[in-house]
Design a protein around this motif. Structure first.
Motif, mmCIF file in Angstrom:
data_model
loop_
_atom_site.group_PDB
_atom_site.id
_atom_site.type_symbol
_atom_site.label_atom_id
_atom_site.label_comp_id
_atom_site.label_asym_id
_atom_site.label_seq_id
_atom_site.Cartn_x
_atom_site.Cartn_y
_atom_site.Cartn_z
ATOM 1 N N GLN A 112 -16.101 -28.528 -52.270
ATOM 2 C CA GLN A 112 -15.265 -27.947 -51.221
ATOM 3 C C GLN A 112 -15.234 -28.800 -49.955
ATOM 4 O O GLN A 112 -14.429 -28.555 -49.067
ATOM 5 C CB GLN A 112 -15.760 -26.540 -50.877
ATOM 6 C CG GLN A 112 -15.604 -25.551 -52.025
ATOM 7 C CD GLN A 112 -16.186 -24.192 -51.699
ATOM 8 O OE1 GLN A 112 -17.369 -24.071 -51.387
ATOM 9 N NE2 GLN A 112 -15.352 -23.157 -51.774
ATOM 10 N N TYR A 113 -16.098 -29.776 -49.854
ATOM 11 C CA TYR A 113 -16.217 -30.578 -48.641
ATOM 12 C C TYR A 113 -15.485 -31.907 -48.753
ATOM 13 O O TYR A 113 -15.446 -32.516 -49.815
ATOM 14 C CB TYR A 113 -17.695 -30.779 -48.299
ATOM 15 C CG TYR A 113 -18.301 -29.516 -47.752
ATOM 16 C CD1 TYR A 113 -18.692 -28.501 -48.607
ATOM 17 C CD2 TYR A 113 -18.438 -29.319 -46.387
ATOM 18 C CE1 TYR A 113 -19.207 -27.308 -48.109
ATOM 19 C CE2 TYR A 113 -18.964 -28.140 -45.881
ATOM 20 C CZ TYR A 113 -19.341 -27.133 -46.752
ATOM 21 O OH TYR A 113 -19.843 -25.964 -46.251
ATOM 22 N N ASP A 114 -14.915 -32.310 -47.623
ATOM 23 C CA ASP A 114 -14.080 -33.506 -47.581
ATOM 24 C C ASP A 114 -14.845 -34.767 -47.201
ATOM 25 O O ASP A 114 -14.476 -35.869 -47.609
ATOM 26 C CB ASP A 114 -12.943 -33.306 -46.565
ATOM 27 C CG ASP A 114 -12.145 -32.049 -46.836
ATOM 28 O OD1 ASP A 114 -11.983 -31.223 -45.916
ATOM 29 O OD2 ASP A 114 -11.680 -31.890 -47.987
ATOM 30 N N TYR A 115 -15.863 -34.630 -46.390
ATOM 31 C CA TYR A 115 -16.570 -35.794 -45.859
ATOM 32 C C TYR A 115 -18.080 -35.608 -46.016
ATOM 33 O O TYR A 115 -18.592 -34.486 -45.873
ATOM 34 C CB TYR A 115 -16.233 -35.991 -44.369
ATOM 35 C CG TYR A 115 -14.755 -36.107 -44.112
ATOM 36 C CD1 TYR A 115 -14.034 -35.023 -43.612
ATOM 37 C CD2 TYR A 115 -14.068 -37.288 -44.384
ATOM 38 C CE1 TYR A 115 -12.676 -35.116 -43.387
ATOM 39 C CE2 TYR A 115 -12.710 -37.387 -44.165
ATOM 40 C CZ TYR A 115 -12.017 -36.298 -43.667
ATOM 41 O OH TYR A 115 -10.667 -36.394 -43.446
ATOM 42 N N TRP A 116 -18.750 -36.716 -46.259
ATOM 43 C CA TRP A 116 -20.195 -36.696 -46.484
ATOM 44 C C TRP A 116 -20.881 -37.827 -45.743
ATOM 45 O O TRP A 116 -20.310 -38.921 -45.582
ATOM 46 C CB TRP A 116 -20.496 -36.852 -47.979
ATOM 47 C CG TRP A 116 -20.095 -35.668 -48.779
ATOM 48 C CD1 TRP A 116 -18.873 -35.417 -49.324
ATOM 49 C CD2 TRP A 116 -20.917 -34.547 -49.127
ATOM 50 N NE1 TRP A 116 -18.886 -34.215 -49.982
ATOM 51 C CE2 TRP A 116 -20.133 -33.664 -49.881
ATOM 52 C CE3 TRP A 116 -22.253 -34.215 -48.869
ATOM 53 C CZ2 TRP A 116 -20.628 -32.450 -50.387
ATOM 54 C CZ3 TRP A 116 -22.739 -33.030 -49.374
ATOM 55 C CH2 TRP A 116 -21.940 -32.158 -50.123
ATOM 56 N N GLY A 117 -22.107 -37.557 -45.304
ATOM 57 C CA GLY A 117 -22.946 -38.601 -44.762
ATOM 58 C C GLY A 117 -23.678 -39.319 -45.877
ATOM 59 O O GLY A 117 -23.549 -38.972 -47.062
ATOM 60 N N GLN A 118 -24.474 -40.305 -45.509
ATOM 61 C CA GLN A 118 -25.156 -41.130 -46.498
ATOM 62 C C GLN A 118 -26.476 -40.525 -46.965
ATOM 63 O O GLN A 118 -27.038 -40.969 -47.962
ATOM 64 C CB GLN A 118 -25.410 -42.534 -45.931
ATOM 65 C CG GLN A 118 -26.612 -42.662 -45.007
ATOM 66 C CD GLN A 118 -26.393 -42.028 -43.643
ATOM 67 O OE1 GLN A 118 -25.286 -41.633 -43.289
ATOM 68 N NE2 GLN A 118 -27.465 -41.934 -42.861
ATOM 69 N N GLY A 119 -26.965 -39.527 -46.251
ATOM 70 C CA GLY A 119 -28.188 -38.839 -46.634
ATOM 71 C C GLY A 119 -29.410 -39.352 -45.893
ATOM 72 O O GLY A 119 -29.468 -40.518 -45.485
ATOM 73 N N THR A 120 -30.387 -38.479 -45.721
ATOM 74 C CA THR A 120 -31.658 -38.844 -45.102
ATOM 75 C C THR A 120 -32.781 -38.191 -45.903
ATOM 76 O O THR A 120 -32.681 -37.020 -46.276
ATOM 77 C CB THR A 120 -31.697 -38.436 -43.614
ATOM 78 O OG1 THR A 120 -32.910 -38.912 -43.014
ATOM 79 C CG2 THR A 120 -31.612 -36.925 -43.427
ATOM 80 N N GLN A 121 -33.830 -38.946 -46.164
ATOM 81 C CA GLN A 121 -34.922 -38.467 -47.017
ATOM 82 C C GLN A 121 -35.881 -37.585 -46.225
ATOM 83 O O GLN A 121 -36.323 -37.969 -45.136
ATOM 84 C CB GLN A 121 -35.687 -39.647 -47.609
ATOM 85 C CG GLN A 121 -36.889 -39.255 -48.453
ATOM 86 C CD GLN A 121 -36.501 -38.611 -49.775
ATOM 87 O OE1 GLN A 121 -35.631 -39.102 -50.479
ATOM 88 N NE2 GLN A 121 -37.163 -37.491 -50.112
ATOM 89 N N VAL A 122 -36.200 -36.438 -46.803
ATOM 90 C CA VAL A 122 -37.240 -35.557 -46.256
ATOM 91 C C VAL A 122 -38.306 -35.415 -47.332
ATOM 92 O O VAL A 122 -37.996 -35.020 -48.462
ATOM 93 C CB VAL A 122 -36.670 -34.181 -45.880
ATOM 94 C CG1 VAL A 122 -37.808 -33.220 -45.526
ATOM 95 C CG2 VAL A 122 -35.698 -34.310 -44.710
ATOM 96 N N THR A 123 -39.539 -35.736 -46.979
ATOM 97 C CA THR A 123 -40.653 -35.627 -47.915
ATOM 98 C C THR A 123 -41.733 -34.768 -47.286
ATOM 99 O O THR A 123 -42.190 -35.051 -46.177
ATOM 100 C CB THR A 123 -41.224 -37.006 -48.268
ATOM 101 O OG1 THR A 123 -40.182 -37.834 -48.805
ATOM 102 C CG2 THR A 123 -42.340 -36.875 -49.288
ATOM 103 N N VAL A 124 -42.123 -33.711 -48.006
ATOM 104 C CA VAL A 124 -43.160 -32.806 -47.524
ATOM 105 C C VAL A 124 -44.364 -32.951 -48.442
ATOM 106 O O VAL A 124 -44.271 -32.662 -49.647
ATOM 107 C CB VAL A 124 -42.672 -31.352 -47.504
ATOM 108 C CG1 VAL A 124 -43.745 -30.458 -46.892
ATOM 109 C CG2 VAL A 124 -41.364 -31.236 -46.725
ATOM 110 N N SER A 125 -45.458 -33.384 -47.883
ATOM 111 C CA SER A 125 -46.660 -33.599 -48.688
ATOM 112 C C SER A 125 -47.509 -32.334 -48.709
ATOM 113 O O SER A 125 -47.566 -31.583 -47.737
ATOM 114 C CB SER A 125 -47.471 -34.760 -48.124
ATOM 115 O OG SER A 125 -47.920 -34.457 -46.813
ATOM 116 N N SER A 126 -48.173 -32.138 -49.846
ATOM 117 C CA SER A 126 -49.002 -30.934 -49.993
ATOM 118 C C SER A 126 -50.428 -31.182 -49.540
ATOM 119 O O SER A 126 -50.811 -32.294 -49.253
ATOM 120 C CB SER A 126 -48.996 -30.482 -51.454
ATOM 121 O OG SER A 126 -49.431 -31.525 -52.284
#
Length: 126
Positions: A112-126
């Motif tokens: 449904q979306y027309d435009y997208w960013g390149q993404g950013t990594q989120v990492t949550v360590s346990s």
């Protein structure tokens, strides 16, 4: 055309917080519903939160409700993420969809979306 640029990802411990930012450039004077999506390895891209052009209406996935807050201010959109869990680990993308309605917000499918960013990594360590 709208260009979207995410920032703010990183590595954080369980229970920590991060704030993602999405800066829009180009035709930012037009009306857009905006959203945050995420994709973990081996999983489909899923909608995390959306916000109407006016900023009044929002949607949250059940998995993040009460922990994440989406907001926007003109050409910038934010995602405040608190109480992070290892299952929040993913690449986070911001997306924009053109609209003629300042209050519409419930668009949760990627197509449904027309435009997208390149993404950013989120990492949550346990």
């Amino acid at each position: 055309q709208v260009q979207l640029d995410e920032s703010g990802g990183g590595l954080v411990q369980t229970g920590g917080s991060l704030r993602l930012s999405c800066a829009a450039s180009g035709r930012t004077g037009s009306r857009y519903v905006m959203g945050w999506f995420r994709q973990a390895p081996g999983k489909e891209r899923e909608c995390v939160a959306t916000i109407s052009w006016s900023g009044v209406n929002t949607y949250y996935a059940d998995s993040v409700k009460g922990r994440f807050t989406i907001s926007r201010d003109n050409a910038k959109m934010l995602l405040q993420m608190n109480s992070l869990k290892p299952e929040d680990t993913a690449v986070y993308y911001c997306a924009a969809k053109g609209t003629s309605n300042r209050f519409t917000y419930y668009f949760t499918a990627s197509h449904q979306y027309d435009y997208w960013g390149q993404g950013t990594q989120v990492t949550v360590s346990s």
